[in-house]
Design a protein around this motif. Structure first.
Motif, PDB file in Angstrom:
ATOM      1  N   ASP A   1      -0.099  18.569   4.818  1.00  0.00           N
ATOM      2  CA  ASP A   1       0.646  18.641   6.086  1.00  0.00           C
ATOM      3  C   ASP A   1       1.342  17.328   6.430  1.00  0.00           C
ATOM      4  O   ASP A   1       1.451  16.950   7.593  1.00  0.00           O
ATOM      5  N   TRP A   2       1.784  16.624   5.404  1.00  0.00           N
ATOM      6  CA  TRP A   2       2.535  15.369   5.555  1.00  0.00           C
ATOM      7  C   TRP A   2       1.737  14.289   6.307  1.00  0.00           C
ATOM      8  O   TRP A   2       2.288  13.416   6.959  1.00  0.00           O
ATOM      9  N   ASN A   3       0.424  14.344   6.170  1.00  0.00           N
ATOM     10  CA  ASN A   3      -0.441  13.342   6.795  1.00  0.00           C
ATOM     11  C   ASN A   3      -0.206  11.993   6.112  1.00  0.00           C
ATOM     12  O   ASN A   3      -0.308  11.881   4.892  1.00  0.00           O
ATOM     13  N   GLN A   4       0.077  10.977   6.892  1.00  0.00           N
ATOM     14  CA  GLN A   4       0.471   9.674   6.349  1.00  0.00           C
ATOM     15  C   GLN A   4      -0.691   8.755   6.013  1.00  0.00           C
ATOM     16  O   GLN A   4      -0.469   7.617   5.595  1.00  0.00           O
TER      17      GLN A   4
ATOM     18  N   GLN B   1       6.094  25.441  -5.894  1.00  0.00           N
ATOM     19  CA  GLN B   1       6.641  24.087  -5.788  1.00  0.00           C
ATOM     20  C   GLN B   1       6.016  23.411  -4.570  1.00  0.00           C
ATOM     21  O   GLN B   1       5.743  24.067  -3.567  1.00  0.00           O
ATOM     22  N   TYR B   2       5.827  22.105  -4.673  1.00  0.00           N
ATOM     23  CA  TYR B   2       5.310  21.309  -3.570  1.00  0.00           C
ATOM     24  C   TYR B   2       6.295  20.182  -3.271  1.00  0.00           C
ATOM     25  O   TYR B   2       6.703  19.461  -4.179  1.00  0.00           O
ATOM     26  N   ARG B   3       6.639  20.031  -2.011  1.00  0.00           N
ATOM     27  CA  ARG B   3       7.448  18.888  -1.582  1.00  0.00           C
ATOM     28  C   ARG B   3       6.518  17.721  -1.307  1.00  0.00           C
ATOM     29  O   ARG B   3       5.425  17.907  -0.774  1.00  0.00           O
TER      30      ARG B   3
ATOM     31  N   ASN C   1       0.845  -1.186   0.000  1.00  0.00           N
ATOM     32  CA  ASN C   1       0.000   0.000   0.000  1.00  0.00           C
ATOM     33  C   ASN C   1       0.879   1.234   0.000  1.00  0.00           C
ATOM     34  O   ASN C   1       2.047   1.176   0.379  1.00  0.00           O
ATOM     35  N   ALA C   2       0.304   2.338  -0.461  1.00  0.00           N
ATOM     36  CA  ALA C   2       1.075   3.567  -0.603  1.00  0.00           C
ATOM     37  C   ALA C   2       0.193   4.772  -0.335  1.00  0.00           C
ATOM     38  O   ALA C   2      -0.996   4.767  -0.673  1.00  0.00           O
ATOM     39  N   PHE C   3       0.792   5.786   0.278  1.00  0.00           N
ATOM     40  CA  PHE C   3       0.103   7.028   0.570  1.00  0.00           C
ATOM     41  C   PHE C   3       0.944   8.188   0.061  1.00  0.00           C
ATOM     42  O   PHE C   3       2.179   8.133   0.109  1.00  0.00           O
ATOM     43  N   LEU C   4       0.285   9.234  -0.398  1.00  0.00           N
ATOM     44  CA  LEU C   4       0.949  10.440  -0.874  1.00  0.00           C
ATOM     45  C   LEU C   4       0.964  11.455   0.260  1.00  0.00           C
ATOM     46  O   LEU C   4      -0.079  11.799   0.813  1.00  0.00           O
ATOM     47  N   CYS C   5       2.155  11.904   0.621  1.00  0.00           N
ATOM     48  CA  CYS C   5       2.321  12.865   1.720  1.00  0.00           C
ATOM     49  C   CYS C   5       3.109  14.059   1.212  1.00  0.00           C
ATOM     50  O   CYS C   5       4.043  13.901   0.432  1.00  0.00           O
ATOM     51  N   GLY C   6       2.742  15.256   1.684  1.00  0.00           N
ATOM     52  CA  GLY C   6       3.488  16.425   1.256  1.00  0.00           C
ATOM     53  C   GLY C   6       2.959  17.716   1.842  1.00  0.00           C
ATOM     54  O   GLY C   6       2.105  17.718   2.726  1.00  0.00           O
ATOM     55  N   ASP C   7       3.468  18.829   1.304  1.00  0.00           N
ATOM     56  CA  ASP C   7       3.053  20.160   1.738  1.00  0.00           C
ATOM     57  C   ASP C   7       1.540  20.335   1.654  1.00  0.00           C
ATOM     58  O   ASP C   7       0.945  21.016   2.479  1.00  0.00           O
ATOM     59  N   PHE C   8       0.937  19.757   0.632  1.00  0.00           N
ATOM     60  CA  PHE C   8      -0.484  19.938   0.353  1.00  0.00           C
ATOM     61  C   PHE C   8      -1.399  19.252   1.367  1.00  0.00           C
ATOM     62  O   PHE C   8      -2.588  19.526   1.389  1.00  0.00           O
TER      63      PHE C   8
END
Length: 98
Positions: free
Chosen positions: A36-39, A63-65, A27-34
């Motif tokens: 708040d790095w919610n896992q 830019q988004y990390r 499984n995979a989750f997208l985390c980032g600035d958009f």
């Protein structure tokens, strides 16, 4: 891999984040600035070919990390991100430029 489609107004962009099957994740989750790095707020959907994908609308002009959180235990960068920037944890974040 990142796929970008800009809106007609140019104010937003539909970005599809794709994690290839070679990442070998259950499984995979997208985390980032958009987010708040919610896992756990942005799960990626597994495709028939074993890859994972998630689409987001993002505002242009910045830019988004981001990173992928895999199997609840490891981080993975996007192998074809627009750029990579050091983070405060001794590694790098993927960057998408919109």
């Amino acid at each position: 891999m990142l796929q970008k489609v800009y809106s007609k107004t140019g104010r937003t962009c539909r970005v599809t984040f794709v994690l290839p099957s070679e990442a070998k994740a259950q499984n995979a989750f997208l985390c980032g600035d958009f987010n708040d790095w919610n896992q756990d707020s942005h799960p990626l959907k597994r495709r028939k070919d074993g890859s994972f994908a998630r689409m987001l609308w993002l505002e242009t002009g910045r830019q988004y990390r981001f990173r992928y959180w895999l199997d609840g235990e490891r981080w993975e960068n996007d192998w074809l991100a627009d750029a990579y920037l050091p983070n405060g944890y001794g590694s790098e974040d993927s960057v998408v430029t919109i």
